[in-house]
Design an enzyme around this catalytic site. Structure first.
Site, PDB file in Angstrom:
ATOM      1  N   ASP A   1      72.987   0.689  33.135  1.00 51.79           N
ATOM      2  CA  ASP A   1      72.248  -0.116  32.150  1.00 51.79           C
ATOM      3  C   ASP A   1      72.877   0.196  30.722  1.00 51.79           C
ATOM      4  O   ASP A   1      72.910  -0.616  30.071  1.00 51.79           O
ATOM      5  CB  ASP A   1      70.650  -0.114  32.015  1.00 51.79           C
ATOM      6  CG  ASP A   1      70.135  -0.618  33.235  1.00 51.79           C
ATOM      7  OD1 ASP A   1      70.738  -1.435  33.828  1.00 51.79           O
ATOM      8  OD2 ASP A   1      68.973  -0.637  33.692  1.00 51.79           O
ATOM      9  N   LYS A   8      58.555  -3.337  42.091  1.00 51.77           N
ATOM     10  CA  LYS A   8      60.069  -3.562  42.034  1.00 51.77           C
ATOM     11  C   LYS A   8      60.722  -2.915  43.324  1.00 51.77           C
ATOM     12  O   LYS A   8      60.886  -1.548  43.115  1.00 51.77           O
ATOM     13  CB  LYS A   8      60.797  -3.231  40.920  1.00 51.77           C
ATOM     14  CG  LYS A   8      62.387  -3.815  40.528  1.00 51.77           C
ATOM     15  CD  LYS A   8      62.902  -3.494  39.379  1.00 51.77           C
ATOM     16  CE  LYS A   8      64.251  -3.867  39.454  1.00 51.77           C
ATOM     17  NZ  LYS A   8      65.188  -3.209  40.327  1.00 51.77           N
TER      18      LYS A   8
END
EC number: 6.5.1.2
Length: 681
Positions: free
Chosen positions: A49, A122
């Protein structure tokens, strides 16, 4: 990962930036290949990320070096040459990651602070799309590039809790995550002499086995979390209704999913965190989504992800440091953002010397002051954030009552916790407004980057975007300045002159007026409001202003901004100067060809495209060759052009049986019609 990284992109020269951008893009593609295809990631999701966000920020600052094939424009790919390729019926996008409550709640407040959101686990597994026709499993496809995936149907049929036949003959497309429980993974890995690193890698590798008998030996499971029902008579209004329908169809959905008001999300996250270590399956965070489907449609998509959802990642890298100083930044909208200077600390491979503080409420909550010992985390930002105060400093820092740039008294805007400078002549606001105007996705003025604009402002050459068009008059004086040689000035002046030819659909959003971005500008032009004269005429008539509410996509906040913007004498003066400078204040008319292959057809467009930016260029092409462009899908629409980020328009087109083209199919169609789109548009 590269070991040597600069902390801030604004320390780079253009030459350095070009090299760094190219290197980052290659590095990201390498890690995408390892993650999606080889199932052997070398770095953590968090580190990936950071690479991704650094590239995105650098591309924003140096848009001239952004490549059409940049990883920031497409999702990662797990395509494998050993499998048949499958064209997804809907774009399969990824989510934007957030790493702390403040970052997530900032998104909630901007999106719909009082709305209802789903909060769900998630799952850390392998992404899959399931296609059912008439109640039978037809295809199981990996995410792939987001548009095309690998058909792994034979392997997917072996997943123990995937229903092969549904209790009703329905057509449905589902998103899901294939995973292994920790118990199953440990048992299987023990039999395999412990050669697998984690459940996620084993799950991803299992669905890519060349022999489905090998896949069948592996204890795979699935959770499904979203679906589209083409042709289904009942229109789902909420995500909650969709999940309920999935359960009735015998699909497993993630446990513990709750639906809460935006104000309850922080509290809900705490509850989930208490449970996360007791789960029997791998999870790396939460997914937060708007529940209301119509509100999702209003938010829309980027080419990479939906705007109506966020992934909240649990893991973060934190280090302790001491606050040395606190400063402020003022953006083009007037928003004041504090940041702290800290003693250098190594965080995720980068030497960090600055961290953000977000807003005053956040500062008050933490008790931040100079000399404080704090924990700093990199949670998805290039500049990390202060997360916790270990030892308080001298005095708790307060954002000043007066703007640090122009000394005007600051204000708070309705429903926002941030402080703003209301002075439109504030130096920092003006500079950032000019920088915004010159960006590639706006007026695209070559040669004018952040540093050049700051220099020109600081040395009195410009005070507004209109001054750019008088800059040539100061050429001799500018040539005496360092960094402004004849060659550099020629590039700048050519860029400024070229911007005069940019269509009104670029000019209006580039001015940077609140609520008047590209989307609203396109809506206005679609409905015949295609010039500044027409806009100013409407602004003088309250009835005509109110009638704008009839345009789908324009709401009360846009109407309010419309009234305020076009009654402001400063803005009217700016528009007059731009008009005198020769800029286009009326949208270019769509020319019509003698060749009319699209005659009798009504086309709509949704999503984003590599070859058509903005996407309405594709529709201009349809109109040029005899077709009609429409802004919404209805029974009268004959064709839909859909790219990544397509939303409810694509869903409705499938329900109505409308012909849908993706970008490649559209380009093939143009080729078959002997239309050279590059020469036409």
């Amino acid at each position: 990962m590269s070991k040597k990284k600069k902390t801030y992109q604004n320390t780079l020269s253009e030459k350095e930036a070009k090299k760094v951008i190219a290197k980052l893009a290659d590095e990201i593609r390498h890690h995408q290949y390892l993650y999606y295809v080889k199932n052997q990631p070398e770095i953590s999701d968090f580190d990936f990320d950071q690479l991704f966000k650094r590239l995105r920020d650098l591309e924003e600052e140096f848009p001239q070096f952004k490549d059409l094939n940049s990883p920031t424009l497409v999702v990662g790919s797990d395509l494998d040459k050993d499998f048949e390729k499958f064209q997804h019926k809907l774009p399969v996008l990824s989510l934007i990651n957030t790493y702390n409550d403040d970052e997530l709640l900032d998104w909630v407040n901007k999106t719909d602070p009082d709305g209802l959101y789903s909060v769900e686990w998630k799952i850390d597994g392998a992404s899959i799309v399931l296609y059912y026709e008439n109640g039978m499993l037809k295809n199981g496809v990996t995410r792939g590039s987001g548009g095309i995936g690998d058909d792994v149907t034979d392997n997917i049929r072996t997943v123990r809790n995937i229903p092969l036949r549904l209790p009703e003959p329905i057509t449905v497309y589902l998103r899901g995550e294939v995973f292994m429980t920790f118990k199953d993974f440990e048992e299987f890995n023990e039999l395999s002499s412990g050669k697998y690193a984690n459940p996620r890698n084993l799950s991803a590798g299992s669905i890519k086995q060349k022999n489905s008998a090998d896949t069948a030996k592996r204890p795979l499971r699935i959770f499904t979390y979203d679906a589209t029902f083409p042709g289904f008579t009942k229109k789902f209004k909420t995500h909650q209704q969709i999940l309920s329908k999935l359960e009735k169809l015998t699909f497993p959905v993630p446990p513990d999913t709750v639906f809460v008001n935006g104000s309850k999300i922080a509290e809900t996250i705490k509850d989930f965190k208490k449970k996360k270590d007791t789960l029997g399956f791998p999870t790396d965070g939460l997914v937060i989504k708007l529940n209301d489907i119509s509100k999702r449609d209003a938010q829309g998509y980027t080419s990479h992800s939906p705007r109506w959802a966020r992934a909240y990642k649990f893991d973060a890298i934190m280090k302790e440091s001491r606050i040395v100083d606190i400063t402020y930044a003022v953006g083009r909208t007037g928003k004041i953002t504090p940041r702290v200077e800290i003693e250098p600390v190594n965080l995720a491979g980068t030497t960090v010397t600055f961290a953000t503080l977000h807003n005053q409420d956040y500062i008050d909550e933490l008790g931040v002051g100079i000399g404080a010992i704090v924990r700093v985390a990199k949670r998805g930002e290039i500049i990390p954030a202060v997360e916790e105060v270990i030892t308080p400093g001298k005095d708790v820092f307060k954002i000043p009552d007066y703007c640090p740039s122009c000394k005007t008294k600051t204000i708070k805007k309705e429903n926002l916790v941030d402080l703003f400078c209301p002075n439109p002549d504030c130096p920092d606001r003006v500079k950032n407004g000019i920088i915004f105007y010159c960006q590639r996705k706006q007026m695209d003025i070559e040669g004018l980057g952040d540093k050049q604009i700051e220099f020109l402002y600081d040395h009195g050459y410009i005070r507004s975007i209109a001054d750019l068009y008088d800059l040539k008059d100061q050429k001799e004086k500018l040539m005496e300045e360092e960094g402004f040689g004849e060659k550099s000035l020629a590039i700048i002046f050519n860029g400024i002159e070229h911007s005069k030819q940019k269509d009104f659909r670029f000019l209006l959003p580039s001015i940077g007026l609140p609520e008047l971005g590209h989307k609203v500008t396109e809506l206005l032009i679609e409905h015949g409001i295609d010039s500044i004269d027409e806009i100013l005429s409407i602004a003088k008539d309250k009835k005509r202003i109110s009638s704008l509410l009839e345009i789908p996509g324009i709401g009360p906040s846009t109407i309010k901004a419309f009234e305020e913007n076009f009654s402001d004498k400063r803005i009217l003066k700016l528009i007059a100067r731009l008009k005198n400078a020769g800029l286009k204040l009326k949208a270019d008319p769509i020319k019509v060809s003698d060749q009319q292959p699209f005659a009798g057809q009504s086309w709509c467009v949704t999503g984003s495209f590599e070859n058509f930016q903005p996407r309405d260029k594709a529709m201009d092409l349809v109109v040029y060759y005899g077709g009609r462009k429409v802004s919404a899908v209805s029974s009268k629409t004959t064709h839909l052009l859909a790219g990544p980020g397509a939303g409810s328009k694509l869903e409705k087109a499938n329900e109505l049986g409308i012909v849908v083209y993706n970008e490649k199919q559209f380009l093939d169609l143009l080729k078959s019609l002997k239309i050279n789109f590059k020469n036409t548009i």
